[in-house]
Design a protein around this motif. Structure first.
Motif, mmCIF file in Angstrom:
data_model
loop_
_atom_site.group_PDB
_atom_site.id
_atom_site.type_symbol
_atom_site.label_atom_id
_atom_site.label_comp_id
_atom_site.label_asym_id
_atom_site.label_seq_id
_atom_site.Cartn_x
_atom_site.Cartn_y
_atom_site.Cartn_z
ATOM 1 N N HIS A 90 54.764 27.148 33.267
ATOM 2 C CA HIS A 90 53.716 27.979 33.319
ATOM 3 C C HIS A 90 52.968 27.896 34.571
ATOM 4 O O HIS A 90 52.452 28.466 35.268
ATOM 5 C CB HIS A 90 52.886 27.963 31.978
ATOM 6 C CG HIS A 90 51.398 28.364 32.361
ATOM 7 N ND1 HIS A 90 51.280 29.755 31.820
ATOM 8 C CD2 HIS A 90 50.208 28.084 32.424
ATOM 9 C CE1 HIS A 90 50.025 30.050 32.296
ATOM 10 N NE2 HIS A 90 49.199 29.082 32.412
ATOM 11 N N GLU A 91 52.837 26.245 35.019
ATOM 12 C CA GLU A 91 52.309 26.060 36.290
ATOM 13 C C GLU A 91 52.800 26.285 37.381
ATOM 14 O O GLU A 91 52.242 26.854 38.425
ATOM 15 C CB GLU A 91 51.943 24.300 36.383
ATOM 16 C CG GLU A 91 50.890 23.952 35.182
ATOM 17 C CD GLU A 91 50.784 22.501 35.122
ATOM 18 O OE1 GLU A 91 51.455 21.884 35.879
ATOM 19 O OE2 GLU A 91 50.103 21.973 34.250
ATOM 20 N N PHE A 92 54.408 26.294 37.252
ATOM 21 C CA PHE A 92 54.949 26.660 38.416
ATOM 22 C C PHE A 92 54.922 28.199 38.551
ATOM 23 O O PHE A 92 54.718 28.809 39.762
ATOM 24 C CB PHE A 92 56.536 26.383 38.135
ATOM 25 C CG PHE A 92 57.438 27.067 39.108
ATOM 26 C CD1 PHE A 92 57.814 26.197 40.218
ATOM 27 C CD2 PHE A 92 58.047 28.379 38.940
ATOM 28 C CE1 PHE A 92 58.650 26.546 41.103
ATOM 29 C CE2 PHE A 92 59.008 28.762 40.013
ATOM 30 C CZ PHE A 92 59.405 27.984 40.973
ATOM 31 N N GLU A 102 55.924 20.444 27.020
ATOM 32 C CA GLU A 102 55.546 19.953 28.212
ATOM 33 C C GLU A 102 56.601 20.836 29.379
ATOM 34 O O GLU A 102 56.051 21.148 30.585
ATOM 35 C CB GLU A 102 56.098 18.365 28.290
ATOM 36 C CG GLU A 102 55.309 17.396 27.765
ATOM 37 C CD GLU A 102 55.387 17.398 26.471
ATOM 38 O OE1 GLU A 102 54.623 16.672 25.539
ATOM 39 O OE2 GLU A 102 56.304 17.976 25.880
ATOM 40 N N GLN A 144 54.736 24.107 29.760
ATOM 41 C CA GLN A 144 53.671 24.002 30.467
ATOM 42 C C GLN A 144 53.930 23.979 32.094
ATOM 43 O O GLN A 144 53.295 24.277 32.992
ATOM 44 C CB GLN A 144 52.837 22.623 30.228
ATOM 45 C CG GLN A 144 51.400 22.585 30.642
ATOM 46 C CD GLN A 144 50.389 23.589 30.631
ATOM 47 O OE1 GLN A 144 50.401 24.526 29.799
ATOM 48 N NE2 GLN A 144 49.578 23.810 31.779
ATOM 49 N N GLN A 145 55.138 23.041 32.182
ATOM 50 C CA GLN A 145 55.398 22.952 33.619
ATOM 51 C C GLN A 145 55.851 24.203 34.185
ATOM 52 O O GLN A 145 55.545 24.382 35.426
ATOM 53 C CB GLN A 145 56.583 21.765 33.859
ATOM 54 C CG GLN A 145 57.189 21.513 35.029
ATOM 55 C CD GLN A 145 58.107 20.518 35.146
ATOM 56 O OE1 GLN A 145 59.223 21.074 35.231
ATOM 57 N NE2 GLN A 145 58.047 19.253 35.148
ATOM 58 N N ASN A 149 56.723 25.402 45.895
ATOM 59 C CA ASN A 149 56.682 26.110 44.921
ATOM 60 C C ASN A 149 56.338 27.504 45.517
ATOM 61 O O ASN A 149 56.828 28.534 44.907
ATOM 62 C CB ASN A 149 55.864 25.726 43.783
ATOM 63 C CG ASN A 149 56.379 24.436 43.338
ATOM 64 O OD1 ASN A 149 57.416 24.034 43.393
ATOM 65 N ND2 ASN A 149 55.538 23.767 42.432
ATOM 66 N N THR A 150 55.378 27.716 46.399
ATOM 67 C CA THR A 150 54.702 28.995 46.796
ATOM 68 C C THR A 150 55.825 29.954 47.425
ATOM 69 O O THR A 150 55.471 31.022 47.648
ATOM 70 C CB THR A 150 53.594 28.752 47.802
ATOM 71 O OG1 THR A 150 53.791 27.971 48.718
ATOM 72 C CG2 THR A 150 52.042 28.003 46.813
ATOM 73 N N GLY A 154 52.175 30.161 38.348
ATOM 74 C CA GLY A 154 51.128 30.296 38.623
ATOM 75 C C GLY A 154 51.339 30.031 40.396
ATOM 76 O O GLY A 154 50.394 30.368 40.871
ATOM 77 N N ARG A 155 52.093 29.348 40.427
ATOM 78 C CA ARG A 155 52.226 29.396 42.171
ATOM 79 C C ARG A 155 53.366 30.095 42.928
ATOM 80 O O ARG A 155 53.485 30.115 44.080
ATOM 81 C CB ARG A 155 52.568 27.672 42.379
ATOM 82 C CG ARG A 155 51.367 26.694 42.145
ATOM 83 C CD ARG A 155 51.849 25.382 42.418
ATOM 84 N NE ARG A 155 52.925 24.863 42.005
ATOM 85 C CZ ARG A 155 52.969 23.925 40.790
ATOM 86 N NH1 ARG A 155 51.857 23.922 40.171
ATOM 87 N NH2 ARG A 155 54.147 23.496 40.176
#
Length: 206
Positions: free
Chosen positions: A61-63, A55, A58-59, A30-31, A65-66
């Motif tokens: 959003h988390e992605f 869901e 949220q997924q 992901n980074t 963040g990376r």
């Protein structure tokens, strides 16, 4: 390998619960994904409007963040201006295209095929067009890659259960659709940008 990605393709893949599988399918962590600085703020807002399942939001959003934000390209403002002055190439896409052009080992992921068609038809941008040969992922080629890696049934079921709207996905997948239909539909919608596409061997000649 770094992938410069636009808002649309990330949201569409997340809405099908296929964003992480796509990352895995092309061999990236992901980074390794880069987005424009504005996308860092826009995608979370857009996802709340376009994605119907918490869901998925949220997924994504988390992605996000990376991911990393693309750095400025001030020394090449003349090229950026030429891109943005070309019909159907908006500022964000122009920035992503220029970033991919500046980094020959990287890839571009975009849900906007109109900008790619316009790029192909612009003689003044022929150097960029040539540089991006076989380095672009569209939503359609992403789905063909996922079918190749995961199998049609897995991808079809995820797309059926999607929480995002997209006409091509609606036409290519569904309870009454088949592997042949999906490949033909995705190939048809890819036909006008084939010179750009990574994994173009997956496209069926029509």
């Amino acid at each position: 390998m770094i992938v410069f990605a636009d808002n649309d393709i990330l949201i569409k893949l997340a809405g099908c619960d296929l964003l992480i599988p796509f990352c895995e399918a092309i061999g990236n962590q992901n980074t390794d994904f880069y987005v424009t600085s504005s996308a860092k703020f826009a995608i979370p807002k857009q996802s709340k409007k376009k994605l119907k399942i918490p869901e998925a939001i949220q997924q994504l959003h988390e992605f996000m963040g990376r991911t990393s934000a693309i750095q400025d390209v001030q020394p090449q403002m003349d090229i950026l201006d030429t891109l943005t002055e070309t019909p159907d190439i908006e500022g964000g896409e122009a920035f992503l295209i220029l970033s991919a052009y500046n980094n020959p080992t990287c890839r571009l992921a975009t849900g906007d095929k109109r900008c790619l068609v316009s790029l192909l038809n612009s003689s003044s941008l022929s150097e960029i067009t040539k540089s991006l040969s076989q380095r672009v992922y569209t939503l359609e080629i992403a789905m063909l890659i996922l079918i190749d890696r995961l199998g049609y049934e897995v991808v079809n079921q995820k797309v059926i259960q999607r929480c995002v709207e997209d006409m091509v996905l609606k036409l290519a997948f569904g309870e009454t659709r088949s592997f042949e239909n999906a490949v033909e539909c995705l190939s048809s919608y890819s036909s006008d940008v084939i010179p750009f596409l990574s994994d173009s061997h997956l496209i069926k000649k029509l």
